[in-house]
Motif scaffolding. Structure first.
Motif, PDB file in Angstrom:
ATOM      1  N   ILE A   1       0.891  -1.327   0.068  1.00  0.00           N
ATOM      2  CA  ILE A   1      -0.128  -0.070   0.070  1.00  0.00           C
ATOM      3  C   ILE A   1       0.971   1.083  -0.028  1.00  0.00           C
ATOM      4  CG2 ILE A   1      -1.805   1.287   1.238  1.00  0.00           C
ATOM      5  CD1 ILE A   1      -2.744  -1.325   2.391  1.00  0.00           C
ATOM      6  N   VAL A   2       0.805   2.103  -1.145  1.00  0.00           N
ATOM      7  CA  VAL A   2       1.412   3.080  -1.168  1.00  0.00           C
ATOM      8  C   VAL A   2       0.768   4.410  -1.238  1.00  0.00           C
ATOM      9  CG1 VAL A   2       3.499   4.352  -2.544  1.00  0.00           C
ATOM     10  CG2 VAL A   2       2.783   1.886  -2.813  1.00  0.00           C
ATOM     11  N   ALA A   3       1.129   5.468  -0.424  1.00  0.00           N
ATOM     12  CA  ALA A   3       0.361   6.575  -0.446  1.00  0.00           C
ATOM     13  C   ALA A   3       1.316   7.932  -0.240  1.00  0.00           C
ATOM     14  CB  ALA A   3      -0.489   6.627   0.672  1.00  0.00           C
ATOM     15  N   GLU A   4       0.902   9.156  -0.545  1.00  0.00           N
ATOM     16  CA  GLU A   4       1.935  10.263  -0.520  1.00  0.00           C
ATOM     17  C   GLU A   4       2.437  10.356   1.127  1.00  0.00           C
ATOM     18  OE1 GLU A   4       3.182  11.670  -2.914  1.00  0.00           O
ATOM     19  OE2 GLU A   4       1.656  11.226  -4.435  1.00  0.00           O
ATOM     20  N   THR A   5       1.926   9.995   2.099  1.00  0.00           N
ATOM     21  CA  THR A   5       2.315  10.138   3.351  1.00  0.00           C
ATOM     22  C   THR A   5       2.237   8.791   3.994  1.00  0.00           C
ATOM     23  OG1 THR A   5       0.207  10.669   4.630  1.00  0.00           O
ATOM     24  CG2 THR A   5       1.357  12.418   3.622  1.00  0.00           C
ATOM     25  N   ALA A   6       3.076   8.494   5.040  1.00  0.00           N
ATOM     26  CA  ALA A   6       3.113   7.548   5.938  1.00  0.00           C
ATOM     27  C   ALA A   6       1.861   7.360   6.669  1.00  0.00           C
ATOM     28  CB  ALA A   6       4.415   7.215   6.542  1.00  0.00           C
ATOM     29  N   GLU A   7       1.442   8.304   7.051  1.00  0.00           N
ATOM     30  CA  GLU A   7       0.208   8.404   7.933  1.00  0.00           C
ATOM     31  C   GLU A   7      -1.203   7.704   7.088  1.00  0.00           C
ATOM     32  OE1 GLU A   7       2.411  10.894   7.718  1.00  0.00           O
ATOM     33  OE2 GLU A   7       3.306  10.625   9.659  1.00  0.00           O
ATOM     34  N   LYS A   8      -1.156   8.254   6.012  1.00  0.00           N
ATOM     35  CA  LYS A   8      -2.166   7.856   5.032  1.00  0.00           C
ATOM     36  C   LYS A   8      -2.253   6.499   4.689  1.00  0.00           C
ATOM     37  CE  LYS A   8      -5.004   8.989   0.906  1.00  0.00           C
ATOM     38  NZ  LYS A   8      -5.180   9.694  -0.367  1.00  0.00           N
ATOM     39  N   ALA A   9      -1.172   6.093   4.416  1.00  0.00           N
ATOM     40  CA  ALA A   9      -0.970   4.666   4.044  1.00  0.00           C
ATOM     41  C   ALA A   9      -1.365   3.589   5.113  1.00  0.00           C
ATOM     42  CB  ALA A   9       0.753   4.419   3.548  1.00  0.00           C
ATOM     43  N   LYS A  10      -0.675   4.024   6.139  1.00  0.00           N
ATOM     44  CA  LYS A  10      -0.970   3.357   7.495  1.00  0.00           C
ATOM     45  C   LYS A  10      -2.575   3.222   7.675  1.00  0.00           C
ATOM     46  CE  LYS A  10       0.362   2.756  12.446  1.00  0.00           C
ATOM     47  NZ  LYS A  10       0.869   3.389  13.451  1.00  0.00           N
ATOM     48  N   TYR A  11      -3.134   4.323   7.596  1.00  0.00           N
ATOM     49  CA  TYR A  11      -4.511   4.440   7.799  1.00  0.00           C
ATOM     50  C   TYR A  11      -5.525   3.429   6.594  1.00  0.00           C
ATOM     51  CZ  TYR A  11      -9.168   6.780   7.560  1.00  0.00           C
ATOM     52  OH  TYR A  11     -10.609   6.813   7.656  1.00  0.00           O
ATOM     53  N   LEU A  12      -4.946   3.733   5.576  1.00  0.00           N
ATOM     54  CA  LEU A  12      -5.663   2.742   4.611  1.00  0.00           C
ATOM     55  C   LEU A  12      -5.406   1.178   4.829  1.00  0.00           C
ATOM     56  CD1 LEU A  12      -4.685   4.771   1.139  1.00  0.00           C
ATOM     57  CD2 LEU A  12      -6.711   4.926   2.304  1.00  0.00           C
ATOM     58  N   ALA A  13      -4.477   0.781   5.197  1.00  0.00           N
ATOM     59  CA  ALA A  13      -4.024  -0.293   5.530  1.00  0.00           C
ATOM     60  C   ALA A  13      -4.962  -1.068   6.741  1.00  0.00           C
ATOM     61  CB  ALA A  13      -2.508  -0.701   5.905  1.00  0.00           C
ATOM     62  N   THR A  14      -5.528  -0.181   7.438  1.00  0.00           N
ATOM     63  CA  THR A  14      -6.267  -0.790   8.356  1.00  0.00           C
ATOM     64  C   THR A  14      -7.693  -1.381   8.037  1.00  0.00           C
ATOM     65  OG1 THR A  14      -7.651   1.287   8.595  1.00  0.00           O
ATOM     66  CG2 THR A  14      -5.755   0.832  10.290  1.00  0.00           C
ATOM     67  N   SER A  15      -7.919  -1.276   6.724  1.00  0.00           N
ATOM     68  CA  SER A  15      -9.086  -2.171   6.133  1.00  0.00           C
ATOM     69  C   SER A  15      -8.594  -3.565   5.970  1.00  0.00           C
ATOM     70  CB  SER A  15      -9.481  -1.478   4.542  1.00  0.00           C
ATOM     71  OG  SER A  15     -10.102  -0.295   4.862  1.00  0.00           O
ATOM     72  N   PHE A  16      -7.493  -3.615   5.457  1.00  0.00           N
ATOM     73  CA  PHE A  16      -6.913  -5.177   5.218  1.00  0.00           C
ATOM     74  C   PHE A  16      -6.726  -5.893   6.621  1.00  0.00           C
ATOM     75  CE2 PHE A  16      -3.222  -7.863   3.529  1.00  0.00           C
ATOM     76  CZ  PHE A  16      -3.958  -8.479   2.848  1.00  0.00           C
ATOM     77  N   SER A  17      -6.146  -5.070   7.720  1.00  0.00           N
ATOM     78  CA  SER A  17      -6.190  -5.542   8.998  1.00  0.00           C
ATOM     79  C   SER A  17      -7.643  -5.952   9.309  1.00  0.00           C
ATOM     80  CB  SER A  17      -5.496  -4.630   9.957  1.00  0.00           C
ATOM     81  OG  SER A  17      -4.097  -4.303   9.547  1.00  0.00           O
TER      82      SER A  17
END
Length: 334
Positions: free
Chosen positions: A230-246
């Motif tokens: 999961i790639v995003a412009e900021t690390a915070e957004k990428a980590k946030y997006l990854a919570t759907s997968f978690s």
């Protein structure tokens, strides 16, 4: 000398996720849209995976979906990552993929696995028998490959039409050493499910390479590894997006699979410490972050595996965020 990311191929693994409040029809629209973008961005192949009885996965009729994707694109290879062969008659798979290869020549891959892609009750509903547990996978594979040989070589009393005589690349998929060894012995390309079985990645690849025997299909080992990115412009957004997968894996370990849920700001409100440990262990090979962070981690993973190709799974809730992740990934590896 270690390979660089620019030296290997990148491909897409799509489960056609059904997001919360959506439908399979919406999932398929997103799939064809992603496939067209992946083709435009230069991804090598686009694979869909067979899963059953999963409210959040729409790719159960895998062969049908492959035809839909191939028909909506022009050049990208399309295939299965994979077809769970114990669920099917080898003759039916030979005919289905013979049909796909006849309609879309030179673009179809047949990736095969021996797991059920479901729970045992669903496996029984698919197979109508409790006798097939994957132990006869080598025999099934041999039967399937025979159906795809020219008839004059086999003289089989039952023929796969279409299918026989067609050059459909067969891949073996695995999350342990069984298929790794078999793929090596048969001289077939091998794809390992690093994206959910990371601890076994290096041992399985070692088994495959040690047992590899050149064949008409392949002169030297060819390895593709699955990776969650999961790639995003900021690390915070990428980590946030990854919570759907978690959340998706959390629902699996609870035995209550769901549609893909929206991201959340705090996973600690949803799982126990024990559940978090299980999910983190399962997904520890996932690569999440900015383009720079992802590039560094991918290069390290490539150095460890010496893979020839990576197939990328990106499970995020919003389709536009998913497209952006794949776009950013292709930019950073070019």
């Amino acid at each position: 000398m270690a390979k660089s990311l620019q030296e290997i191929q990148f491909s897409v693994l799509d489960l056609s996720p059904i997001t919360e409040g959506s439908t399979a029809a919406n999932a398929f629209k997103n799939t064809i849209d992603l496939a067209r973008h992946a083709e435009k961005w230069g991804y090598n192949r686009y694979w869909v995976a067979e899963h059953h009885n999963m409210p959040g996965i729409a790719s159960s009729a895998t062969s049908v979906l492959i035809g839909y994707i191939a028909g909506g694109t022009n050049s990208i290879r399309v295939g299965s990552g994979g077809i769970m062969l114990p669920n099917h008659s080898p003759l039916v798979i030979a005919e289905q993929f013979g049909t796909l290869e006849s309609v879309y020549p030179g673009r179809i891959d047949l990736g095969l696995g021996r797991a059920p892609g479901s729970d045992q009750i669903t496996a029984h509903a698919l197979r109508r028998s409790t006798r097939r547990d994957g132990s006869d996978f080598p025999e099934q594979l041999k039967e399937l490959r025979n159906y795809l040989e020219p008839h004059e070589l086999t003289q089989l009393p039952v023929r796969a039409i279409p299918g026989e005589g067609l050059n459909i690349p067969i891949w073996l998929l695995g999350s342990s050493g069984f298929s790794a060894k078999l793929a090596g012995e048969l001289g077939l390309p091998f794809s390992f499910a690093s994206h959910f079985s990371s601890d076994y990645t290096l041992p399985a690849l070692d088994i495959y390479r040690k047992h590899f025997t050149p064949s008409e299909s392949l002169e030297k080992p060819y390895v593709m590894v699955g990776v969650n990115v999961i790639v995003a412009e900021t690390a915070e957004k990428a980590k946030y997006l990854a919570t759907s997968f978690s959340q998706a894996f959390l629902s699996l370990i609870r035995g209550m699979p769901t549609q893909l849920k929206p991201p959340v700001s705090n996973m600690d409100e949803l799982w126990s410490i024990h559940e978090q440990a299980i999910v983190d262990q399962q997904l520890k090979a996932s690569i999440v972050g900015t383009p720079e962070q992802v590039k560094e981690k991918l290069q390290k993973f490539l150095a460890e595996t010496d893979a020839d190709e990576m197939i990328v799974n990106t499970q995020v809730f919003n389709h536009e965020d998913r497209l952006e992740s794949y776009r950013l990934l292709k930019e950073l590896v070019q």
